[in-house]
Design an enzyme around this catalytic site. Structure first.
Site, PDB file in Angstrom:
ATOM      1  N   ARG A   1     -31.670 -49.793  -6.998  1.00 48.28           N
ATOM      2  CA  ARG A   1     -29.614 -49.411  -6.244  1.00 48.28           C
ATOM      3  C   ARG A   1     -29.415 -47.755  -5.925  1.00 48.28           C
ATOM      4  O   ARG A   1     -30.550 -47.131  -7.317  1.00 48.28           O
ATOM      5  CB  ARG A   1     -28.681 -50.397  -6.625  1.00 48.28           C
ATOM      6  CG  ARG A   1     -28.720 -50.342  -8.745  1.00 48.28           C
ATOM      7  CD  ARG A   1     -27.753 -49.123  -8.993  1.00 48.28           C
ATOM      8  NE  ARG A   1     -27.674 -48.521  -8.834  1.00 48.28           N
ATOM      9  CZ  ARG A   1     -26.943 -47.470  -9.081  1.00 48.28           C
ATOM     10  NH1 ARG A   1     -27.638 -46.523  -9.166  1.00 48.28           N
ATOM     11  NH2 ARG A   1     -26.254 -47.042  -8.338  1.00 48.28           N
ATOM     12  N   GLY A   2     -28.453 -47.895  -5.402  1.00 42.06           N
ATOM     13  CA  GLY A   2     -28.839 -46.469  -4.918  1.00 42.06           C
ATOM     14  C   GLY A   2     -28.776 -45.822  -3.850  1.00 42.06           C
ATOM     15  O   GLY A   2     -30.329 -46.349  -2.907  1.00 42.06           O
ATOM     16  N   ALA A   3     -28.636 -45.088  -2.764  1.00 46.96           N
ATOM     17  CA  ALA A   3     -29.370 -45.106  -1.523  1.00 46.96           C
ATOM     18  C   ALA A   3     -30.750 -44.825  -1.240  1.00 46.96           C
ATOM     19  O   ALA A   3     -30.973 -45.874  -0.895  1.00 46.96           O
ATOM     20  CB  ALA A   3     -27.878 -45.066  -0.243  1.00 46.96           C
TER      21      ALA A   3
ATOM     22  N   ARG B   1     -30.207 -55.854   2.053  1.00 46.60           N
ATOM     23  CA  ARG B   1     -28.614 -55.078   1.941  1.00 46.60           C
ATOM     24  C   ARG B   1     -28.376 -54.453   3.348  1.00 46.60           C
ATOM     25  O   ARG B   1     -28.858 -53.580   3.352  1.00 46.60           O
ATOM     26  CB  ARG B   1     -28.741 -54.296   0.159  1.00 46.60           C
ATOM     27  CG  ARG B   1     -28.927 -55.148  -1.055  1.00 46.60           C
ATOM     28  CD  ARG B   1     -28.320 -53.920  -1.950  1.00 46.60           C
ATOM     29  NE  ARG B   1     -27.056 -53.858  -2.238  1.00 46.60           N
ATOM     30  CZ  ARG B   1     -26.596 -52.892  -3.080  1.00 46.60           C
ATOM     31  NH1 ARG B   1     -26.774 -52.374  -3.830  1.00 46.60           N
ATOM     32  NH2 ARG B   1     -25.201 -52.660  -3.869  1.00 46.60           N
TER      33      ARG B   1
ATOM     34  N   GLN C   1     -21.993 -50.008 -12.088  1.00 47.63           N
ATOM     35  CA  GLN C   1     -22.800 -48.273 -12.306  1.00 47.63           C
ATOM     36  C   GLN C   1     -22.039 -47.333 -13.415  1.00 47.63           C
ATOM     37  O   GLN C   1     -23.695 -46.753 -14.054  1.00 47.63           O
ATOM     38  CB  GLN C   1     -22.870 -48.337 -11.267  1.00 47.63           C
ATOM     39  CG  GLN C   1     -23.435 -50.297 -10.644  1.00 47.63           C
ATOM     40  CD  GLN C   1     -22.908 -50.695  -9.717  1.00 47.63           C
ATOM     41  OE1 GLN C   1     -21.391 -50.698  -9.694  1.00 47.63           O
ATOM     42  NE2 GLN C   1     -23.220 -50.766  -8.301  1.00 47.63           N
TER      43      GLN C   1
ATOM     44  N   ASP D   1     -23.227 -44.417   0.948  1.00 46.06           N
ATOM     45  CA  ASP D   1     -24.585 -45.570   1.551  1.00 46.06           C
ATOM     46  C   ASP D   1     -24.390 -45.447   2.847  1.00 46.06           C
ATOM     47  O   ASP D   1     -25.861 -45.102   3.213  1.00 46.06           O
ATOM     48  CB  ASP D   1     -24.209 -46.794   0.876  1.00 46.06           C
ATOM     49  CG  ASP D   1     -23.919 -46.697  -1.010  1.00 46.06           C
ATOM     50  OD1 ASP D   1     -23.348 -46.360  -1.316  1.00 46.06           O
ATOM     51  OD2 ASP D   1     -25.612 -47.351  -0.435  1.00 46.06           O
TER      52      ASP D   1
ATOM     53  N   ASN E   1     -18.885 -45.486   0.285  1.00 48.05           N
ATOM     54  CA  ASN E   1     -20.027 -45.871  -1.303  1.00 48.05           C
ATOM     55  C   ASN E   1     -19.205 -46.532  -1.248  1.00 48.05           C
ATOM     56  O   ASN E   1     -18.312 -47.437  -1.376  1.00 48.05           O
ATOM     57  CB  ASN E   1     -19.514 -44.317  -1.915  1.00 48.05           C
ATOM     58  CG  ASN E   1     -19.698 -43.669  -2.873  1.00 48.05           C
ATOM     59  OD1 ASN E   1     -20.824 -44.279  -2.791  1.00 48.05           O
ATOM     60  ND2 ASN E   1     -19.387 -43.455  -3.963  1.00 48.05           N
TER      61      ASN E   1
HETATM   62  O1  MRU Z   1     -23.939 -51.008  -5.136  1.00 45.79           O
HETATM   63  P1  MRU Z   1     -25.292 -49.712  -5.542  1.00 45.79           P
HETATM   64  O2  MRU Z   1     -25.598 -49.742  -6.824  1.00 45.79           O
HETATM   65  O3  MRU Z   1     -26.134 -49.944  -4.960  1.00 45.79           O
HETATM   66  O4  MRU Z   1     -24.088 -48.668  -4.487  1.00 45.79           O
HETATM   67  C1  MRU Z   1     -24.683 -47.511  -4.925  1.00 45.79           C
HETATM   68  C2  MRU Z   1     -23.767 -46.690  -4.654  1.00 45.79           C
HETATM   69  O5  MRU Z   1     -22.526 -46.440  -3.845  1.00 45.79           O
HETATM   70  C3  MRU Z   1     -23.975 -45.096  -4.669  1.00 45.79           C
HETATM   71  O6  MRU Z   1     -22.998 -43.856  -4.726  1.00 45.79           O
HETATM   72  C4  MRU Z   1     -24.503 -44.784  -3.077  1.00 45.79           C
HETATM   73  O7  MRU Z   1     -25.713 -45.111  -2.732  1.00 45.79           O
HETATM   74  C5  MRU Z   1     -25.341 -43.500  -3.428  1.00 45.79           C
HETATM   75  S1  MRU Z   1     -26.405 -43.088  -4.280  1.00 45.79           S
HETATM   76  C6  MRU Z   1     -27.070 -41.153  -4.576  1.00 45.79           C
END
Ligand code: MRU
Length: 359
Positions: A52-54, A95, A202, A243, A253
């Site tokens: 996870r994380g963009a 997603r 997270q 994101d 985000n």
């Molecule tokens: O649902 P997630 O854990 O994928 O959400 C992640 C975030 O909101 C992060 O802040 C975002 O993806 C930036 S990651 C460098």
């Protein structure tokens, strides 16, 4: 136990036939690397937030479509491309909010469309090279974000972050946490506060884990404690990831981010968004155009609790992201520099800089 910071969040295995990820649903208790061998496994891993994380989602998708393409058994370009597109469309449904997923898949598709004159086997090799480049680029880009971001802080700063936009959300360094790691290399000592980040934690599970493992002074707070730590003067800057960022700088985000920005503004604390240009979606004019993922109710009512913590039958609203208005953002830190208001203009300039010379 292995140090989490020595591992890559996403990679290919040595035979290049599986995507290897750190299963983030197991953290902080188990550091477990898992191999994803099929499109379905990659889709599930993205959907379930095992990866996870963009930026990390983008890299996983690039490797995922590569291992899918590798399996396509034909010498005909047209048949290959048709199957490739089916696989791509499928992965794209994992997603909806992080634009890096679509960005990486589009980038992989353009390798196929630009090489119609090549054999299918050559195209597969080019896809392999492109997926690896997406990964390597992510490392370079995140390091640069850290180098720009560190200019915004001083030794001893208290920094608040929300969710995890650290190494675990990218391949290395992270986005919002990259200035902290770069600062650390310079000998800076920060006091980092990480919101636990309900409902999937997270912040508590991932940011606290990687920061603490790196020797950073880390304090976990519940999401509703941001105001008190700011009021007490413990925070000099907020750093978060994104994101998807619209052309006007509105930034989606993790849910709760926009509230942190509003509180930071109240206390006159600069709120910075850190993200690579691959997280910008210039087709979205404002944040209103960004699709926000909604996730299962159980994440709010049951997950992490021994017993369900809300009455059966009650309504639950579980948006995974929110949009921070550009007026609450002091700057957007990218690999090409820092965009500031008016964002429409400054963002355009960063893209122009990229077109001159890519990192
Ligand atoms: O649902 P997630 O854990 O994928 O959400 C992640 C975030 O909101 C992060 O802040 C975002 O993806 C930036 S990651 C460098």
């Amino acid at each position: 136990m292995q140090n989490i910071m020595s591992l890559e969040t996403v990679s290919l295995n040595k035979d290049n036939d599986a995507v290897v990820i750190i299963d983030q649903t197991q953290l902080p208790y188990n550091i477990e690397l898992i191999e994803l061998r099929t499109q379905k496994e990659v889709w599930n891993a993205i959907y379930l937030l095992q990866v996870r994380g963009a930026p990390a989602i983008g890299v996983a998708a690039a490797f995922g479509i590569y291992i899918g393409a590798r399996e396509i058994d034909t010498d005909s370009y047209n048949d290959f491309y048709k199957e490739f597109k089916d696989k791509k469309e499928y992965l794209a449904t994992a997603r909806p909010t992080a634009v890096n997923l679509f960005w990486a898949l589009d980038r992989m598709e353009s390798v196929v469309t630009k090489n119609e004159d090549k054999t299918v086997s050559e195209i597969k090799d080019l896809l392999f090279a492109e997926a690896n480049e997406i990964k390597e680029e992510d490392i370079r880009v995140c390091k640069k974000i850290g180098e720009h971001g560190v200019t915004l802080v001083k030794d001893g700063y208290g920094i608040l972050t929300h969710c995890n936009a650290g190494q675990l959300a990218t391949v290395k360094y992270g986005t919002a946490l990259s200035p902290i790691y770069v600062g650390l290399e310079k000998g800076y000592k920060f006091k980092v506060f990480t919101d636990e980040t309900r409902p999937l934690l997270q912040g508590a599970r991932l940011s606290a884990f990687e920061l603490h493992s790196s020797g950073v002074d880390t304090t976990v707070i519940c999401d509703n404690m941001a105001s008190i730590v700011m009021k007490k003067g413990l925070i000099q800057a907020v750093f978060v990831g994104a994101d998807r960022i619209a052309a006007n700088g509105d930034a989606a985000n993790k849910i709760g981010t926009s509230g942190v920005a509003i509180i930071a503004k109240h206390y006159d604390i600069p709120f910075y968004v850190c993200a690579p240009l691959s997280t910008f979606d210039l087709n979205c004019k404002t944040g209103d155009d960004i699709k926000i993922e909604e996730r299962p109710a159980e994440e709010v009512t049951e997950m992490w609790y021994k017993k369900r913590m809300a009455p059966e039958g009650v309504n639950v609203f579980n948006p995974a992201f929110d949009v921070t208005d550009n007026k609450n953002i002091a700057g957007i830190v990218t690999e090409y520099g820092i965009a500031r208001a008016p964002f429409n203009e400054s963002i355009k300039q960063l893209f122009a800089k990229r077109d001159e010379k890519r990192i």
